[in-house]
Every structure is written in structure tokens, then in C-alpha cells.
Design an enzyme around this catalytic site. Structure first.
Site, short mmCIF file in Angstrom:
data_model
loop_
_atom_site.label_atom_id
_atom_site.label_comp_id
_atom_site.label_asym_id
_atom_site.label_seq_id
_atom_site.Cartn_x
_atom_site.Cartn_y
_atom_site.Cartn_z
N HIS A 7 46.56 44.71 -29.10
CA HIS A 7 45.50 43.96 -28.43
C HIS A 7 44.13 44.47 -28.88
O HIS A 7 44.02 45.53 -29.50
CB HIS A 7 45.63 44.05 -26.91
CG HIS A 7 45.65 45.45 -26.38
ND1 HIS A 7 44.55 46.26 -26.34
CD2 HIS A 7 46.66 46.19 -25.87
CE1 HIS A 7 44.87 47.43 -25.82
NE2 HIS A 7 46.15 47.42 -25.53
P1 TYD Z 1 49.56 47.53 -21.93
O1 TYD Z 1 48.11 47.16 -22.03
O2 TYD Z 1 50.54 46.53 -22.46
O3 TYD Z 1 49.82 48.95 -22.62
P2 TYD Z 1 49.67 49.36 -24.16
O4 TYD Z 1 48.42 48.74 -24.66
O5 TYD Z 1 49.62 50.83 -24.12
O6 TYD Z 1 50.88 48.90 -24.89
O7 TYD Z 1 49.86 47.87 -20.41
C1 TYD Z 1 51.18 48.03 -19.94
C2 TYD Z 1 51.19 47.65 -18.47
O8 TYD Z 1 50.40 48.53 -17.70
C3 TYD Z 1 50.67 46.24 -18.24
O9 TYD Z 1 51.46 45.63 -17.26
C4 TYD Z 1 49.29 46.46 -17.69
C5 TYD Z 1 49.41 47.80 -16.98
N1 TYD Z 1 48.17 48.59 -16.96
C6 TYD Z 1 47.55 48.83 -15.74
O10 TYD Z 1 48.01 48.39 -14.67
N2 TYD Z 1 46.42 49.58 -15.71
C7 TYD Z 1 45.87 50.10 -16.84
O11 TYD Z 1 44.81 50.78 -16.78
C8 TYD Z 1 46.50 49.82 -18.10
C9 TYD Z 1 45.94 50.37 -19.38
C10 TYD Z 1 47.66 49.07 -18.10
#
Ligand code: TYD
Length: 135
Positions: A52
Site C-alpha cells: 500500500h
Molecule cells: P495492514 O495495513 O494490512 O498491515 P501491513 O501493511 O503491515 O501488511 O493492517 C493489518 C490489519 O491491522 C488491518 O486490518 C488494519 C489493522 N491496523 C489497525 O487496526 N491499526 C493500525 O495502526 C494498523 C497499522 C493496522
């Protein structure tokens, strides 16, 4: 509009003693104020994280333990940066696509973020990301 030239590796000031090492992130050394800290742990070695870009958030990514690769893309160019030292941080500004993979066993990926969590400021579709770089 940010490009890979705006992605920077920062050395976190640190104190070495026989008792161990201590690294300090103070607000003067990074180009944003920290609003949130999160970390990835117990990550399987074949996991793919990130995938992302952010419209608002700036981040500093650190390998607190172990190692992993961060792939950054600006729509034209891409770069793979291995992080494997707790005192080295990768600064990723807004508008840069990031992927994280190749996690070593026991690695911990710490992210210092400039914003509170807000799903609406994520761009999770690469084609949509590319469009933001051309318009
Ligand atoms: P995601 O953004 O997909 O993680 P990465 O970029 O590390 O692969 O986030 C995974 C899950 O965690 C998603 O359901 C959103 C949640 N999340 C939160 O609730 N709070 C946060 O601060 C972050 C970064 C993610």
C-alpha cells in the site's frame, strides 16, 4: 510529488556501552512528529506485508530484530532495501508504495507513523496508486 529520491535511510543516534547499546529517536532527527507506533512480530518468513501507499502518513520503518526487505516504488522506479540493524531506519514519505517481505525468523518490524490509523488515507490498489502519480 514524492519519488524514491525522498525515501531516506536514517542512522538513529546510539550509545554503545559494555552493558549494551541504546538507540534514541528524538523528534529532531526525523522529518515528522510521531503520532503512532506499531510493530509486526511473529511474521512467517513467506509473509507479504505492506502492499500500500499513504496519502497522509509518513513512516520510519526499523528492523528492531532480525531482518526483512522493504520494496519501495514511486510508480516509475522500484528499490529493494534490506533492513537488518536496529539503529537504521527507512523513512518513507507519503505517496510511496511499500511492500515488506523476506522476514527472518523472530524479526520485528517497528513503524513510527505520523498519523493515527485511518483506513481512508491508504491506497491499497497498485493501479490506483499509479494513477495518482500521473494525474
Ligand atoms: P495492514 O495495513 O494490512 O498491515 P501491513 O501493511 O503491515 O501488511 O493492517 C493489518 C490489519 O491491522 C488491518 O486490518 C488494519 C489493522 N491496523 C489497525 O487496526 N491499526 C493500525 O495502526 C494498523 C497499522 C493496522
Amino acid at each position: 510529488m514524492n519519488t524514491l529520491n525522498d525515501v531516506m535511510v536514517f542512522e538513529i543516534p546510539n550509545v554503545h556501552e559494555e552493558r549494551g547499546k541504546l538507540a534514541v529517536v528524538e523528534k529532531e532527527i526525523i522529518p515528522f512528529a510521531i503520532k503512532r507506533v506499531y510493530y509486526l512480530y511473529d511474521v512467517p518468513s513467506d509473509a507479504y506485508r505492506g502492499g500500500h501507499a499513504h496519502k497522509e502518513q509518513h513512516s520510519l520503518v526499523l528492523a528492531l530484530s532480525g531482518s526483512f526487505d522493504v520494496i519501495v516504488k514511486d510508480g516509475n522506479t522500484s528499490k529493494r532495501i534490506m533492513l537488518n540493524k536496529p539503529h537504521i531506519g527507512l523513512y518513507i514519505p507519503t505517496g510511496i508504495w511499500r511492500e515488506i517481505e523476506n522476514f527472518s525468523s523472530g524479526s520485528i518490524c517497528l513503524v513510527l507513523a505520523s498519523t493515527e490509523y485511518d483506513e481512508s488515507e491508504y491506497i491499497r490498489d497498485y493501479d490506483q496508486f499509479k494513477l495518482t502519480k500521473t494525474t
